[in-house]
Design a protein around this motif. Structure first.
Motif, PDB file in Angstrom:
ATOM      1  N   GLY A  72       0.795  -1.218   0.000  1.00 30.21           N
ATOM      2  CA  GLY A  72       0.000   0.000   0.000  1.00 30.21           C
ATOM      3  C   GLY A  72       0.826   1.266   0.000  1.00 30.21           C
ATOM      4  N   GLN A  73       2.046   1.173  -0.519  1.00 28.54           N
ATOM      5  CA  GLN A  73       2.919   2.361  -0.526  1.00 28.54           C
ATOM      6  C   GLN A  73       2.596   3.187  -1.775  1.00 28.54           C
ATOM      7  OE1 GLN A  73       6.278  -0.201  -0.083  1.00 28.54           O
ATOM      8  NE2 GLN A  73       6.715   0.527   1.988  1.00 28.54           N
ATOM      9  N   THR A  74       1.478   3.858  -1.705  1.00 32.51           N
ATOM     10  CA  THR A  74       0.955   4.544  -2.889  1.00 32.51           C
ATOM     11  C   THR A  74       0.803   6.048  -2.673  1.00 32.51           C
ATOM     12  OG1 THR A  74      -1.281   3.987  -2.148  1.00 32.51           O
ATOM     13  CG2 THR A  74      -0.276   2.520  -3.757  1.00 32.51           C
ATOM     14  N   SER A  75       1.475   6.572  -1.651  1.00 31.30           N
ATOM     15  CA  SER A  75       1.350   8.010  -1.377  1.00 31.30           C
ATOM     16  C   SER A  75       2.427   8.798  -2.117  1.00 31.30           C
ATOM     17  CB  SER A  75       1.522   8.275   0.122  1.00 31.30           C
ATOM     18  OG  SER A  75       0.705   7.411   0.861  1.00 31.30           O
ATOM     19  N   TYR A  76       2.285  10.120  -2.100  1.00 32.31           N
ATOM     20  CA  TYR A  76       3.380  10.961  -2.581  1.00 32.31           C
ATOM     21  C   TYR A  76       4.623  10.670  -1.745  1.00 32.31           C
ATOM     22  CZ  TYR A  76      -0.237  14.123  -4.543  1.00 32.31           C
ATOM     23  OH  TYR A  76      -1.274  14.665  -5.224  1.00 32.31           O
ATOM     24  N   THR A  77       5.772  10.939  -2.343  1.00 30.98           N
ATOM     25  CA  THR A  77       7.001  10.931  -1.539  1.00 30.98           C
ATOM     26  C   THR A  77       7.446  12.383  -1.381  1.00 30.98           C
ATOM     27  OG1 THR A  77       8.511  10.837  -3.419  1.00 30.98           O
ATOM     28  CG2 THR A  77       7.656   8.739  -2.605  1.00 30.98           C
ATOM     29  N   ALA A  78       8.589  12.573  -0.744  1.00 31.11           N
ATOM     30  CA  ALA A  78       9.165  13.924  -0.696  1.00 31.11           C
ATOM     31  C   ALA A  78       9.311  14.435  -2.121  1.00 31.11           C
ATOM     32  CB  ALA A  78      10.531  13.877  -0.017  1.00 31.11           C
ATOM     33  N   ASN A  79       9.197  15.751  -2.295  1.00 36.83           N
ATOM     34  CA  ASN A  79       9.308  16.316  -3.640  1.00 36.83           C
ATOM     35  C   ASN A  79      10.575  15.855  -4.353  1.00 36.83           C
ATOM     36  OD1 ASN A  79       7.966  19.336  -2.321  1.00 36.83           O
ATOM     37  ND2 ASN A  79       6.877  17.888  -3.601  1.00 36.83           N
ATOM     38  N   ARG A  80      11.640  15.843  -3.616  1.00 35.06           N
ATOM     39  CA  ARG A  80      12.926  15.493  -4.238  1.00 35.06           C
ATOM     40  C   ARG A  80      13.114  13.995  -4.405  1.00 35.06           C
ATOM     41  NH1 ARG A  80      17.649  19.603  -2.729  1.00 35.06           N
ATOM     42  NH2 ARG A  80      16.423  21.499  -2.693  1.00 35.06           N
ATOM     43  N   ARG A 121      13.284  25.227 -17.493  1.00 38.35           N
ATOM     44  CA  ARG A 121      12.360  26.224 -16.939  1.00 38.35           C
ATOM     45  C   ARG A 121      12.925  26.883 -15.686  1.00 38.35           C
ATOM     46  NH1 ARG A 121       6.679  24.170 -16.187  1.00 38.35           N
ATOM     47  NH2 ARG A 121       7.412  22.010 -16.110  1.00 38.35           N
ATOM     48  N   ALA A 122      13.775  26.145 -14.975  1.00 38.22           N
ATOM     49  CA  ALA A 122      14.337  26.691 -13.733  1.00 38.22           C
ATOM     50  C   ALA A 122      15.529  27.594 -13.984  1.00 38.22           C
ATOM     51  CB  ALA A 122      14.759  25.541 -12.813  1.00 38.22           C
ATOM     52  N   LEU A 123      16.249  27.346 -15.076  1.00 39.73           N
ATOM     53  CA  LEU A 123      17.540  28.024 -15.247  1.00 39.73           C
ATOM     54  C   LEU A 123      17.584  28.972 -16.441  1.00 39.73           C
ATOM     55  CD1 LEU A 123      19.806  24.878 -14.576  1.00 39.73           C
ATOM     56  CD2 LEU A 123      19.154  26.647 -12.941  1.00 39.73           C
ATOM     57  N   VAL A 273      10.364  24.027  -9.713  1.00 39.65           N
ATOM     58  CA  VAL A 273       9.514  23.734 -10.877  1.00 39.65           C
ATOM     59  C   VAL A 273       8.859  22.371 -10.704  1.00 39.65           C
ATOM     60  CG1 VAL A 273       9.488  23.342 -13.373  1.00 39.65           C
ATOM     61  CG2 VAL A 273      10.953  25.137 -12.398  1.00 39.65           C
ATOM     62  N   HIS A 274       9.675  21.401 -10.333  1.00 37.50           N
ATOM     63  CA  HIS A 274       9.213  20.012 -10.199  1.00 37.50           C
ATOM     64  C   HIS A 274       8.093  19.899  -9.160  1.00 37.50           C
ATOM     65  CE1 HIS A 274       9.565  15.624  -9.495  1.00 37.50           C
ATOM     66  NE2 HIS A 274       9.724  15.913  -8.209  1.00 37.50           N
ATOM     67  N   GLN A 275       8.227  20.614  -8.041  1.00 30.65           N
ATOM     68  CA  GLN A 275       7.232  20.437  -6.970  1.00 30.65           C
ATOM     69  C   GLN A 275       5.872  20.995  -7.355  1.00 30.65           C
ATOM     70  OE1 GLN A 275       8.858  22.353  -3.523  1.00 30.65           O
ATOM     71  NE2 GLN A 275       8.195  24.383  -4.120  1.00 30.65           N
ATOM     72  N   TYR A 276       5.879  22.020  -8.231  1.00 31.57           N
ATOM     73  CA  TYR A 276       4.586  22.546  -8.681  1.00 31.57           C
ATOM     74  C   TYR A 276       4.024  21.738  -9.846  1.00 31.57           C
ATOM     75  CZ  TYR A 276       5.198  26.573  -5.626  1.00 31.57           C
ATOM     76  OH  TYR A 276       5.352  27.371  -4.519  1.00 31.57           O
ATOM     77  N   ALA A 277       4.911  21.212 -10.685  1.00 35.55           N
ATOM     78  CA  ALA A 277       4.437  20.495 -11.871  1.00 35.55           C
ATOM     79  C   ALA A 277       4.117  19.036 -11.570  1.00 35.55           C
ATOM     80  CB  ALA A 277       5.498  20.571 -12.968  1.00 35.55           C
ATOM     81  N   MET A 278       4.978  18.385 -10.784  1.00 35.35           N
ATOM     82  CA  MET A 278       4.885  16.929 -10.647  1.00 35.35           C
ATOM     83  C   MET A 278       4.669  16.474  -9.211  1.00 35.35           C
ATOM     84  SD  MET A 278       5.018  14.271 -12.609  1.00 35.35           S
ATOM     85  CE  MET A 278       5.621  15.089 -14.086  1.00 35.35           C
ATOM     86  N   LEU A 279       4.937  17.336  -8.264  1.00 34.93           N
ATOM     87  CA  LEU A 279       4.923  17.024  -6.827  1.00 34.93           C
ATOM     88  C   LEU A 279       6.023  16.047  -6.455  1.00 34.93           C
ATOM     89  CD1 LEU A 279       1.796  17.875  -7.495  1.00 34.93           C
ATOM     90  CD2 LEU A 279       1.530  17.290  -5.091  1.00 34.93           C
TER      91      LEU A 279
END
Lengths: 400, 182
Positions: A72-80, A121-123, A273-279
Motif C-alpha cells: 500500500g505504498q501509494t502516497s506521494y514521496t518527498a518532492n525530491r 524552466r528553472a535556469l 519547478v518540479h514540486q509545482y508540476a509533478m509534486l
C-alpha cells in the motif's frame, strides 16, 4: 456559467479561448512523430527506430515495485524523491567520480526528460541563449523554447566523430551562450566522449562562463573505455547539472524515473519547478529504482554485453554492404550515412520503409548535423537485426 | 574494431581467455549462430572463431549441440510423443562401489537424458525421456530399481515446462513497443 449564458457568449464573437501559445505554435511537431505515423500504417515492420531497450526491467526491480503496491505504498514521496533512493543515487554516481549530497544536490524526477525540462524552466530566462549540441535527443530544442530561451544549434561533425570540441563551439558562436546542453553517450549518433576530450570543452565553458546541462542517461551503455562526466573535471561541478535515469540501463522506460545532480542552488531551482508540476516522481517506480541500484548490476552488465554484440554485428554488416558508418561506442544507436544514390535521409528512409518494411529514422529529425544520416537502433533482437540488415543490403544493392 | 579482434585472437593470454568465454556464452545462447555472425558479434575474424570453437570441442569443453524444444507445441507438427520424468535416486555405497560406478552404469541407458549427483535428501537426480508414461515406469522398475546399490526411487512426471535451458516457453515474442520513439 449557465448554458444560456454560454450560448450568448458564443454568439457575441469568434474568439477562441483555447488558442495555442506562440511558443507552441512556433515549435514544429517532432520529425520522429511524422516517421512514426508512416511506420504505423504498415504491417510487419522491422523497426530500427525504437529508442528504448527491448529487454524487460530486471525481475528484482519489478518485484520491488509489486511489493510496494502490496504494502500500500501509494502516497506521494518527498518532492525530491525518497531519501533512500537519493542516497543510493549519490553513492552510485561515485563510479563516475561524482560526489553529491543526497539532501541538497540530488532530485528524483519522472524520467530524465522531466528533469531536463524542469532544468530549462528553472535556469533559463526569456531571451537567454542555450547552445544545443546536435544531433541530439529531440526534446532539447522544444524544451528551451517552451522555457522562453533562444536555441543556438551547435552542429557536431562526422569528421570529429560527432564529438563536441572547442572549435565546434567556437564556430557556432557558443561563447555567447548562457547554457550548453548535450548528451554523451549520444542519441542518435552513439558517440561518446572521454575525459580527455571533455577537458577542453570544460575549459571553453569556464572561459566563457557557460553553465552545462549534461545528459548522461546512456552512461552505463559505454562500450569502449569508461564513461566520463564533465562535472568531475576541475571547476565544473558548480556549473554543471548531470541528468541520468533508469530508463536505458535498467530497461525501465515505462516506470518513468530519472534524476538530476548538481550544485544546491540549481537543484533547488529545479525542485521548485518540479514540486509545482509533478509534486513527486512515481512512488512505485522509486521502490523499483532502489532495488535496481541495490541488486541489479548483473542484469545491467548482461544487457550491456548483449547490446555490445549487436553493435559489433551491425557495424560489421554496414561495413560489408559498403555503407559508411561511424563506429559508435555508446548508447544503442549507430548513425550511418545515407548511401548513394540517395541524396537525403528522409527519401531514403521512406523508400526503405516502403520497399522492405524496415524503419530507420532520418538523422535530420535530431537537428543540425544529422542530415545525410540515419539513426538505426540495435535495441532489437538479433534475429530481427539480421533480417533488417539483410533487407537493407538487398535494398541498397538493388539501387547500385 | 576488427583490429582489436585480430589482436585478441593472436595475442593469446587474457584476450584468448576472453574470446573463449565470449564464444562459449554465445554458443549457449544459440548454437546455430553462423561462424560469420559469431565473428561479427565478437569482432574476431572467422578463422579465429573456427579455431577457438575447434579447441573447445577437442578439449571436451563443448560436448555437443542441442535444440531447446517445447514438446507441447511439437504435438501440432509431429506425432512424436515425449514424456519427461525426473527421478530421485538413493543409493548405498560399499567398499567396491562408489558414486562413479553407479553413475557409469546408469548413464549407459539411452533413456537417461541427464544424470547428476546432488546434495540434499537424495543422491542422484536422473532425467528420463520416453514415448509414454508406461515406458518410463517400465524403465524405472525394470532397469533402474534393480541396480543393487539403489535403495529408493521416486519418480516425478513433468506435467508442463515453463522454462528450459534458459528459454522461457509460451512467450509471445511480440514486440509491443512503439515502432519509432525518441
Amino acid at each position: 456559467m449557465s448554458l444560456d449564458e454560454a450560448e450568448t457568449d458564443e454568439s457575441e464573437g469568434d474568439e477562441q479561448p483555447l488558442v495555442p501559445s506562440q511558443r507552441v505554435q512556433n515549435t514544429p511537431p517532432s520529425g520522429i512523430r511524422r516517421f512514426f505515423e508512416l511506420a504505423e500504417e504498415m504491417d510487419d515492420v522491422i523497426s530500427l527506430g525504437v529508442g528504448e531497450p527491448d529487454f524487460t526491467a530486471p525481475w528484482n526491480a519489478r518485484e520491488a515495485a509489486i511489493t510496494s503496491l502490496e504494502r500500500g505504498q501509494t502516497s506521494y514521496t518527498a518532492n525530491r524523491g525518497m531519501r533512500e533512493l537519493r542516497e543510493r543515487i549519490a553513492a552510485d554516481a561515485e563510479r563516475w567520480d561524482l560526489s553529491y549530497d543526497p539532501d541538497e544536490e540530488v532530485i528524483v524526477t519522472a524520467g530524465a526528460s522531466e528533469a531536463i525540462d524542469a532544468a530549462f524552466r528553472a535556469l533559463v530566462d526569456p531571451g537567454d541563449t542555450v547552445a544545443v549540441a546536435q544531433p541530439c535527443y529531440v526534446s532539447y530544442e522544444p524544451g528551451v523554447r517552451f522555457a522562453g530561451g533562444e536555441v543556438l544549434p551547435v552542429p557536431t561533425r562526422a569528421a570529429d566523430e560527432f564529438k563536441l570540441t572547442p572549435e565546434v563551439l567556437d564556430d557556432a558562436g557558443a561563447e555567447a551562450a548562457d547554457l550548453l546542453v548535450y548528451c554523451f553517450p549520444n542519441n542518435p549518433t552513439g558517440a561518446t566522449m572521454s575525459v580527455e576530450e571533455l577537458a577542453p570543452v570544460a575549459e571553453f565553458c569556464k572561459a566563457n562562463d557557460i553553465g552545462v546541462l549534461s545528459d548522461e542517461i546512456y552512461a552505463d551503455l559505454t562500450y569502449e573505455g569508461d564513461h566520463a562526466s564533465i562535472a568531475a573535471l576541475p571547476g565544473m561541478r558548480e556549473r554543471t547539472v548531470v541528468f541520468n535515469g533508469f530508463s536505458k540501463a535498467y530497461a525501465m522506460t515505462g516506470l518513468r524515473l530519472g534524476y538530476a545532480m548538481g550544485p544546491p542552488g540549481a537543484i533547488e531551482a529545479i525542485n521548485r519547478v518540479h514540486q509545482y508540476a509533478m509534486l513527486s516522481a512515481p512512488t512505485t517506480a522509486q521502490y523499483a529504482a532502489i532495488e535496481a541500484l541495490e541488486s541489479c548490476a548483473d542484469e545491467v552488465a548482461e544487457m550491456r554485453r548483449q547490446y555490445d554484440r549487436r553493435r559489433q554485428f551491425v557495424l560489421s554488416r554496414f561495413a560489408e554492404m559498403g555503407v559508411e558508418c561511424f563506429e559508435a561506442t555508446g548508447a544503442f544507436y549507430v548513425f550511418p550515412e545515407v548511401p548513394d544514390p540517395w541524396e537525403d535521409a528522409s527519401t531514403f528512409a521512406e523508400e526503405l520503409l516502403e520497399a522492405e518494411s524496415v524503419a530507420m529514422v532520418p538523422g535530420d529529425a535530431f537537428g543540425a548535423g544529422g542530415d545525410g544520416h540515419l539513426r538505426a537502433s540495435y535495441a532489437t533482437g538479433l534475429d530481427d537485426l539480421k533480417e533488417a540488415m539483410h533487407r537493407l543490403e538487398r535494398f541498397v544493392e538493388g539501387a547500385a | 574494431m576488427s583490429d582489436q579482434s585480430d589482436d585478441a585472437a593472436a595475442d593469446g593470454g587474457q584476450d584468448e581467455t576472453e574470446a573463449r568465454a565470449e564464444l562459449l556464452d554465445l554458443l549457449c545462447e544459440n548454437a546455430r549462430y553462423s561462424t560469420e555472425d559469431l565473428a561479427r558479434m565478437t569482432g574476431l575474424d572467422t578463422d579465429a572463431v573456427e579455431s577457438v570453437i575447434a579447441d573447445l570441442e577437442s578439449a571436451g569443453v563443448v560436448q555437443g549441440y542441442a535444440a531447446v524444444v517445447d514438446w507441447d507445441r511439437a504435438e501440432d507438427v509431429t506425432d512424436a510423443e515425449h514424456v519427461h520424468a525426473l527421478v530421485e535416486l538413493n543409493v548405498t555405497l560399499d567398499r567396491e562401489t562408489g558414486y562413479e560406478d553407479i553413475a557409469d552404469r546408469l548413464a549407459q541407458f539411452p533413456e537417461v537424458q541427464a544424470l547428476r549427483l546432488v546434495s540434499g535428501d537424495y543422491d542422484f537426480a536422473l532425467e528420463v525421456e520416453e514415448a509414454s508414461m508406461s515406458k518410463v515406469s517400465r524403465f524405472i522398475s525394470e532397469k533402474v530399481a534393480p541396480v543393487p546399490e539403489i535403495t529408493q526411487t521416486v519418480t516425478h512426471y513433468v506435467m508442463d515446462t515453463y522454462k528450459e535451458a534458459g528459454h522461457r516457453f509460451e512467450e509471445s515474442g511480440d514486440d509491443d513497443r512503439l515502432s519509432v520513439t525518441p
